[in-house]
Enzyme design. Structure first.
Site, mmCIF file in Angstrom:
data_model
loop_
_atom_site.group_PDB
_atom_site.id
_atom_site.type_symbol
_atom_site.label_atom_id
_atom_site.label_comp_id
_atom_site.label_asym_id
_atom_site.label_seq_id
_atom_site.Cartn_x
_atom_site.Cartn_y
_atom_site.Cartn_z
ATOM 1 N N ASP A 160 129.300 11.409 70.484
ATOM 2 C CA ASP A 160 130.531 11.187 68.977
ATOM 3 C C ASP A 160 131.530 10.732 69.943
ATOM 4 O O ASP A 160 132.507 11.534 70.147
ATOM 5 C CB ASP A 160 131.110 13.031 68.825
ATOM 6 C CG ASP A 160 132.516 12.660 67.495
ATOM 7 O OD1 ASP A 160 131.940 11.087 66.668
ATOM 8 O OD2 ASP A 160 133.351 13.289 67.053
ATOM 9 N N LYS A 189 132.614 7.772 69.385
ATOM 10 C CA LYS A 189 133.202 7.175 68.269
ATOM 11 C C LYS A 189 133.833 5.581 69.689
ATOM 12 O O LYS A 189 134.987 4.922 69.916
ATOM 13 C CB LYS A 189 135.537 7.693 67.744
ATOM 14 C CG LYS A 189 134.734 9.037 67.443
ATOM 15 C CD LYS A 189 135.845 9.657 66.754
ATOM 16 C CE LYS A 189 135.672 10.026 65.732
ATOM 17 N NZ LYS A 189 135.581 11.683 65.951
ATOM 18 N N ASP A 212 135.730 -1.204 70.408
ATOM 19 C CA ASP A 212 135.973 -2.253 71.755
ATOM 20 C C ASP A 212 135.677 -3.473 71.470
ATOM 21 O O ASP A 212 134.618 -3.847 69.886
ATOM 22 C CB ASP A 212 135.537 -1.779 72.998
ATOM 23 C CG ASP A 212 136.328 -1.866 74.451
ATOM 24 O OD1 ASP A 212 137.158 -3.500 74.057
ATOM 25 O OD2 ASP A 212 136.961 -1.943 74.804
ATOM 26 N N THR A 237 131.560 -5.273 75.589
ATOM 27 C CA THR A 237 131.988 -4.195 75.579
ATOM 28 C C THR A 237 131.541 -2.759 75.305
ATOM 29 O O THR A 237 131.043 -1.366 76.130
ATOM 30 C CB THR A 237 133.716 -3.361 75.990
ATOM 31 O OG1 THR A 237 134.334 -4.558 76.749
ATOM 32 C CG2 THR A 237 133.717 -2.408 76.502
ATOM 33 N N ARG A 248 134.001 23.324 55.510
ATOM 34 C CA ARG A 248 135.605 25.059 56.082
ATOM 35 C C ARG A 248 133.912 25.335 55.057
ATOM 36 O O ARG A 248 133.961 25.577 53.615
ATOM 37 C CB ARG A 248 136.754 24.782 55.669
ATOM 38 C CG ARG A 248 137.175 23.866 56.532
ATOM 39 C CD ARG A 248 136.949 24.334 58.297
ATOM 40 N NE ARG A 248 138.448 23.701 59.281
ATOM 41 C CZ ARG A 248 137.661 23.139 59.887
ATOM 42 N NH1 ARG A 248 136.026 23.035 60.420
ATOM 43 N NH2 ARG A 248 138.168 22.636 61.135
ATOM 44 N N GLN A 262 142.155 19.462 59.215
ATOM 45 C CA GLN A 262 141.292 18.613 58.351
ATOM 46 C C GLN A 262 141.948 18.586 57.195
ATOM 47 O O GLN A 262 142.363 19.606 56.711
ATOM 48 C CB GLN A 262 140.034 19.342 58.607
ATOM 49 C CG GLN A 262 139.396 19.409 59.861
ATOM 50 C CD GLN A 262 138.450 17.881 59.867
ATOM 51 O OE1 GLN A 262 138.959 16.566 59.331
ATOM 52 N NE2 GLN A 262 137.902 17.892 61.257
HETATM 53 O O1 C5P Z 1 136.811 21.624 63.950
HETATM 54 P P1 C5P Z 1 136.641 21.070 63.655
HETATM 55 O O2 C5P Z 1 134.908 21.748 62.584
HETATM 56 O O3 C5P Z 1 137.077 20.532 62.215
HETATM 57 O O4 C5P Z 1 135.687 19.879 64.294
HETATM 58 C C1 C5P Z 1 135.158 18.504 63.866
HETATM 59 C C2 C5P Z 1 134.774 17.481 64.860
HETATM 60 O O5 C5P Z 1 134.263 16.233 63.585
HETATM 61 C C3 C5P Z 1 135.916 17.758 65.349
HETATM 62 O O6 C5P Z 1 135.431 17.229 67.159
HETATM 63 C C4 C5P Z 1 136.326 15.909 65.698
HETATM 64 O O7 C5P Z 1 136.601 15.194 66.284
HETATM 65 C C5 C5P Z 1 135.486 15.255 64.577
HETATM 66 N N1 C5P Z 1 135.036 13.816 63.673
HETATM 67 C C6 C5P Z 1 136.258 14.707 62.532
HETATM 68 N N2 C5P Z 1 136.284 13.734 61.417
HETATM 69 C C7 C5P Z 1 135.496 12.164 61.705
HETATM 70 C C8 C5P Z 1 135.179 11.993 62.606
HETATM 71 C C9 C5P Z 1 134.212 13.128 63.292
HETATM 72 O O8 C5P Z 1 136.358 15.562 62.385
HETATM 73 N N3 C5P Z 1 135.443 11.535 60.812
#
Ligand code: C5P
Length: 237
Positions: free
Chosen positions: A58, A60, A63, A67, A183, A192
């Site tokens: 992940d 993300k 750039d 790159t 969740r 979130q």
């Molecule tokens: O702890 P939690 O379940 O919130 O973790 C969600 C993971 O998903 C984190 O690593 C976060 O960086 C990643 N993520 C996100 N939303 C996005 C892309 C990635 O929460 N759109």
């Protein structure tokens, strides 16, 4: 069949390895996000590769195209299943990343990873979108960016489960969706904003459900992951 992805968002490599060991029998995908990537990337990749478990980097990437492509080429050597870029980097950047992933995997004799594009972060509210100049709601923005990602050679998107059904309906069921912001009922949302339960996400057509803190911070991470897998399987049974 939807897959469960565990976010290894822990500061300490020993803890990350303990989690992978404890969860090994559940055949999950492990997400290496910025915390492990910047903190102990080479170590965790060696560990995951030695255990032959699937992982998602992940990173993300966002750039200029050259790159971004170079970064993707560096990541592909870890034999990853999925790697991602930000759709807001634009079409040329996504195309450069997708081409780089395919070409580098071919050079290394590996299966090319999926290149996914992040649409709208699941932590962003309507107010956050407007603050950064994105008009319309999260769904409209995610749909527009998902079409652009598809047209730019990506195999799927990272989006909220709230947007997965709309994206699948508009683009096709083969276009993959990976959804953070999952969740289980009763667990804390943390930062979130746009969340769904595991069963709601599977019903919405999510292909990969990303779960971090509800598993990594649980008193018993294996039991927490098993409960989520059970909930997912009940939907498809
Ligand atoms: O702890 P939690 O379940 O919130 O973790 C969600 C993971 O998903 C984190 O690593 C976060 O960086 C990643 N993520 C996100 N939303 C996005 C892309 C990635 O929460 N759109």
């Amino acid at each position: 069949m939807a897959q469960l992805v565990v976010a290894l968002d822990v500061p300490n490599p020993d803890r990350a390895e303990q989690l992978v060991d404890a969860l090994y029998d559940l055949d999950l995908v492990y997400k290496v996000g910025m915390e492990p990537l910047y903190g102990y990337g080479e170590r965790i990749f060696s560990y995951l590769e030695a255990r032959d478990v699937r992982h998602f980097i992940d990173a993300k990437v966002h750039d200029i195209p050259r790159t971004a492509a170079a970064a993707i080429k560096q990541l592909v050597r870890h034999g990853t299943h999925i790697v991602n870029v930000h759709a807001l980097g634009g079409s040329a950047m996504m195309r450069a990343a997708a081409d780089a992933a395919r070409e580098r995997a071919q050079e290394l004799g590996m299966t090319p990873p999926h290149v996914f594009a992040v649409t709208v972060l699941t932590s962003m509210s309507a107010g956050d979108l407007s603050d950064v100049g994105l008009h319309g709601d999260a769904l409209e923005n995610a749909m527009r960016l998902a079409r652009l990602a598809r047209d730019s050679g990506c195999s799927g998107v990272v989006c909220s489960a709230h947007e997965a059904a709309g994206i699948k309906a508009a683009i096709g069921s083969d276009f993959l969706t990976l959804t953070p912001g999952i969740r289980p009922g009763g667990s804390a949302h943390g930062d979130q904003q746009r969340v769904m339960t595991p069963s709601q996400a599977v019903r919405a057509g999510s292909d990969y459900l990303v779960v971090g803190r509800p598993i990594t911070e649980a008193a018993d991470p294996v039991a927490a992951a098993r409960a989520i897998l059970d909930e997912m399987q009940k939907v498809t049974a």
